[in-house]
Design a protein around this motif. Sequence first.
Motif, short mmCIF file in Angstrom:
data_model
loop_
_atom_site.label_atom_id
_atom_site.label_comp_id
_atom_site.label_asym_id
_atom_site.label_seq_id
_atom_site.Cartn_x
_atom_site.Cartn_y
_atom_site.Cartn_z
N TRP A 29 0.82 -1.21 0.00
CA TRP A 29 0.00 0.00 0.00
C TRP A 29 0.86 1.26 0.00
N SER A 30 1.97 1.21 0.70
CA SER A 30 2.81 2.41 0.79
C SER A 30 3.43 2.76 -0.56
N LEU A 31 3.57 1.77 -1.43
CA LEU A 31 4.10 2.05 -2.77
C LEU A 31 3.13 2.87 -3.60
N ASN A 32 1.83 2.78 -3.29
CA ASN A 32 0.87 3.65 -3.97
C ASN A 32 1.18 5.11 -3.65
N CYS A 33 1.52 5.39 -2.40
CA CYS A 33 1.91 6.75 -2.00
C CYS A 33 3.24 7.13 -2.63
N GLU A 34 4.20 6.22 -2.58
CA GLU A 34 5.53 6.48 -3.15
C GLU A 34 5.43 6.82 -4.63
N MET A 35 4.69 6.02 -5.38
CA MET A 35 4.58 6.25 -6.82
C MET A 35 3.91 7.59 -7.13
N LEU A 36 2.92 7.95 -6.35
CA LEU A 36 2.30 9.27 -6.51
C LEU A 36 3.35 10.36 -6.29
N PHE A 37 4.13 10.22 -5.24
CA PHE A 37 5.19 11.18 -4.94
C PHE A 37 6.18 11.26 -6.10
N TYR A 38 6.56 10.12 -6.66
CA TYR A 38 7.49 10.11 -7.78
C TYR A 38 6.91 10.81 -9.01
N VAL A 39 5.63 10.61 -9.26
CA VAL A 39 4.98 11.29 -10.39
C VAL A 39 5.03 12.81 -10.19
N ILE A 40 4.75 13.25 -8.99
CA ILE A 40 4.79 14.68 -8.69
C ILE A 40 6.22 15.21 -8.83
N MET A 41 7.18 14.47 -8.31
CA MET A 41 8.59 14.89 -8.44
C MET A 41 9.00 14.96 -9.91
N ALA A 42 8.63 13.95 -10.69
CA ALA A 42 8.99 13.93 -12.12
C ALA A 42 8.37 15.13 -12.83
N ALA A 43 7.12 15.42 -12.54
CA ALA A 43 6.45 16.57 -13.17
C ALA A 43 7.15 17.87 -12.78
N ALA A 44 7.58 17.97 -11.54
CA ALA A 44 8.26 19.19 -11.08
C ALA A 44 9.58 19.41 -11.80
N LEU A 45 10.18 18.34 -12.29
CA LEU A 45 11.45 18.47 -13.02
C LEU A 45 11.29 19.18 -14.35
N LEU A 46 10.07 19.37 -14.79
CA LEU A 46 9.81 20.14 -16.02
C LEU A 46 10.05 21.63 -15.79
N PHE A 47 10.15 22.03 -14.54
CA PHE A 47 10.28 23.44 -14.17
C PHE A 47 11.66 23.71 -13.58
N GLY A 48 12.00 24.96 -13.48
CA GLY A 48 13.29 25.36 -12.92
C GLY A 48 13.42 25.00 -11.46
N ARG A 49 14.66 24.91 -11.01
CA ARG A 49 14.94 24.54 -9.62
C ARG A 49 14.25 25.47 -8.62
#
Length: 189
Positions: free
Chosen positions: A126-146
């Motif tokens: 179940w915790s991987l569902n949270c982890e994967m959501l976090f990774y998607v958000i992190m990946a999307a944030a990489l589209l923007f400047g630091r």
Amino acid sequence: MKTFLSIQYLRGLAAFLVVCVHVNSTALLSFGGSGVDIFFVISGFIMWTITAARESSPRTFATRRLLRIVPLYWAFTLLLAGASLLVPAAFPNLRFSVGELVASLAFFPVYNTTNGFARPVLQQGWSLNCEMLFYVIMAAALLFGRGVRALIVVGTLLALVAAGQLLPAGIAAVEIWATPLLLEFVAGI
């Protein structure tokens, strides 16, 4: 990236606590669930640190995360599912539909037929569902400047938790993807 020994020690402690809670869930060991909390804070710290230390495309970031998690998780999920179908007597409390299995493999929260909780077929996942959501958000944030990444990641996580407080109960995706536990990733960042 530099290895933080203190983080490795915390990972060991977190793993020990999680094992304790799964081996024996008595009141004495119920604090073992805090191991997941420690893992979420560590994940926030590590993901933020590695994306701040070097430029990474969303695709590279996502590929690295997927390769690290998906093969082992899928292997154990499919092994459990297959074993429960081949020897159902060995797993009398495990029931799932094809849809639940597919959702589990896709890290999409659904209510589990076995117990009604928002848990994948391999319930500890179940915790991987949270982890994967976090990774998607992190990946999307990489589209923007630091300079704005922290605002995007933290703002998105805060918005999800706030939405979870406002949305009706009884939706598995809301229960998992809008849990206050997401704030632990924020603490790590």
